[in-house]
Design a protein around this motif. Structure first.
Motif: not given
Length: 251
Positions: A215-223
């Motif tokens: 459910p909760f986004v850490i970030g995109g793969l660019g992270l």
């Protein structure tokens, strides 16, 4: 077609394609998008998928309790953790996230390795007690018992005082489009903060996390810079990750 049959077909398509779109499902089954959204809502409530804007992704199984997760894909976790440990060099400042795979990671650190480990996981800190040359910095905060890690503003304050060489980030799901996700909002914030304080961010991936979402986004793969996967992971999936600029290392 019965609702139960339609739901089963949705899950089969999800398993085959890695995602489903409400608009496409509506056309396939000749029902309204409202009906499809209801199906997806009910399937999500049963834990079968993760709803996202416009459709759904496979739901990560890595959101169970810490004890339950320790028994998932154990052999793969060990192989991935061993390969991850080989990315660490003497003298580095290494951030190690909480999690079952990172718990395996510290078991492969040589006893003569001299590094500084920063962690918000009491379990990780205690696991390094017998490593005489590893300095351990434990980030304080409110203990989130589900994952046995500290979270909150106090933890963020401690994280902001660090410049690290490498961060081993734990995730519960990784998907080429949905990015990096986890099962708790505050944990997602902590992981983003850690990543911002490291020169390189590595994700150790056991199979159940691949192509899934929480459910909760850490970030995109660019992270992140690198993912470590077990041998045998689908090459098409690896290609989709590499297209995002992420290096894939096989265990």
């Amino acid at each position: 077609m019965l609702t139960s049959q339609r739901k089963q077909h949705i899950l089969e398509q999800l398993a085959a394609d890695g995602q489903v779109l409400s608009k496409d499902l509506s056309a396939r089954f000749a029902v309204s998008e409202d009906t499809i959204r209801r199906d997806l809502r009910e399937l999500a409530a049963e834990g079968h998928l993760q709803r996202v804007h416009g459709g759904a992704l496979p739901s990560s199984t890595a959101v169970a309790t810490f004890t339950e997760r320790k028994s998932l894909k154990t052999s793969a976790k060990k192989r991935v953790a061993l390969r991850g440990a080989q990315l660490i060099s003497a003298g580095q400042v290494v951030i190690i996230d909480g999690g079952t795979t990172t718990s395996e990671l510290i078991g492969y650190l040589p006893h003569d390795l001299q590094i500084t480990v920063v962690t918000h996981s009491p379990s990780i800190a205690l696991g390094l007690i017998d490593h005489p040359l590893i300095e351990v910095i434990l980030i304080g905060g409110r203990l989130y018992k589900h994952s046995i890690v500290t979270v909150g503003s106090t933890a963020i304050e401690g994280i902001n005082a660090i410049h690290a060489d490498i961060f081993f980030m734990g995730v519960t799901g990784i998907h080429p489009e949905a990015g990096l996700t986890t099962g708790d909002y505050e944990e997602a914030c902590i992981k983003r903060a850690f990543s911002g304080r490291a020169a390189e961010t590595v994700v150790l991936l056991s199979p159940e996390k691949i192509n899934t979402a929480s459910p909760f986004v850490i970030g995109g793969l660019g992270l992140i810079d690198t993912v470590v996967v077990d041998d045998g992971v689908d090459e098409q999936w690896i290609g989709s990750i590499e297209e995002k600029g992420v290096t894939v290392v096989k265990a």
